[in-house]
Design a protein around this motif. Structure first.
Motif: not given
Length: 300
Positions: A104-109, A150-154, A220-221
């Motif tokens: 999820a953190d990679l997706a957030y990036y 965020p929907l499209f990346f998570y 993110g993290i």
């Protein structure tokens, strides 16, 4: 280590997410009060700072209102993909949660990087960057469509087999971690921490309008994503916060819709349909370069 592989129920996941949501907001408010006290001791409390902070929390309220209207549909999409398109159904354990947080953190990036590189997405995300200050309240400064992207990346995480509630929990944890980074109180942390994790120092760079800091430190993290994908910058010079041009307003309604109002004005003034469409998908730096080029043409 058995507790890492023990199966958790959906109720357990829901309890963890609710606990984090409820208590962390209280903690964040407490940290914000501490920051205000620190500003007071340094005689840096101004009407603009207080007004800007109130505006940040009002935009949070507007954002929560919009999220409430779409929450069922948002979660429903995750369940639809999970029920119909998952590659494998992963067990619900602490190991699964930890793996999901990393992914999820990679997706957030990549989501965060997209928000800075797409004109339509930036029109929402620019609200978060528009404050000339940097404190915990800025973490709650949201734009009107910050819930959508965020929907499209998570969503791919649901196709990989992570239960939607685990994905939502991971999303919350990434956002909670991000909240703590919005502070000038913490300077630089020990080098091993700065090398692996996102820190207030790294995130101050991300909020800067200094030319050398633009489009840096999307993490993110884990700051390792920025180091890996070439978007890392170290905090070496004094940070100037905000966007260009500055909004210069503490009116929460004006701030909340400022990005899309500006985008609509740019589209209206664009000379061709091709230019109008490019404003929707090109990065904001492209729009600025075009405006500067037109300015020089008309003033030659």
């Amino acid at each position: 280590m058995d507790f890492l592989t023990a199966t958790l129920s959906v109720d357990d996941i829901w309890w963890m997410e609710t606990f984090i949501d409820d208590w962390f907001f209280v903690i964040a408010l407490s940290l914000f009060v501490i920051e205000i006290i620190r500003y007071a001791f340094k005689r840096q409390v101004t009407k603009n700072l207080l007004g800007d902070s109130i505006t940040n929390f009002v935009t949070l309220g507007l954002f929560i209102l919009l999220v409430g209207l779409v929450a069922i549909a948002y979660v429903g999409i995750f369940f639809f993909v999970f029920d119909n398109y998952k590659i494998v159904e992963l067990p619900t354990t602490l190991w699964t949660i930890l793996c999901c947080i990393v992914l999820a953190d990679l997706a957030y990036y990549w989501e965060h990087r997209f928000l800075h590189k797409n004109g339509f997405a930036w029109a929402s995300h620019t609200v978060h960057h528009s404050s000339p200050h940097f404190n915990i309240s800025v973490a709650y400064r949201h734009g009107p469509l910050d819930w959508l992207f965020p929907l499209f990346f998570y969503l791919p995480l649901a196709a990989l087999g992570f239960h939607p509630f685990i994905i939502l929990l991971a999303e919350v944890i990434v956002q909670v971690y991000q909240t703590l980074l919005h502070t000038e109180t913490v300077k630089k942390l020990p080098r091993p921490i700065e090398a692996i994790f996102n820190t207030p120092s790294h995130h101050r760079v991300h909020h800067a309008r200094n030319t050398r800091y633009l489009d840096k430190n999307y993490a993110g993290i884990f700051i390792i994503w920025d180091r890996l994908f070439g978007t890392f910058a170290r905090e070496d010079e004094k940070v100037k916060y905000g966007v260009y041009p500055q909004i210069n307003s503490i009116n929460p309604i004006k701030v909340f819709f400022s990005g899309y109002i500006k985008l609509a004005q740019q589209i209206y003034k664009a000379p061709t349909w091709s230019h109008k469409l490019k404003l929707l998908h090109k990065p904001p730096i492209w729009a600025w370069q075009q405006s500067q080029a037109n300015y020089h043409k008309t003033n030659q």
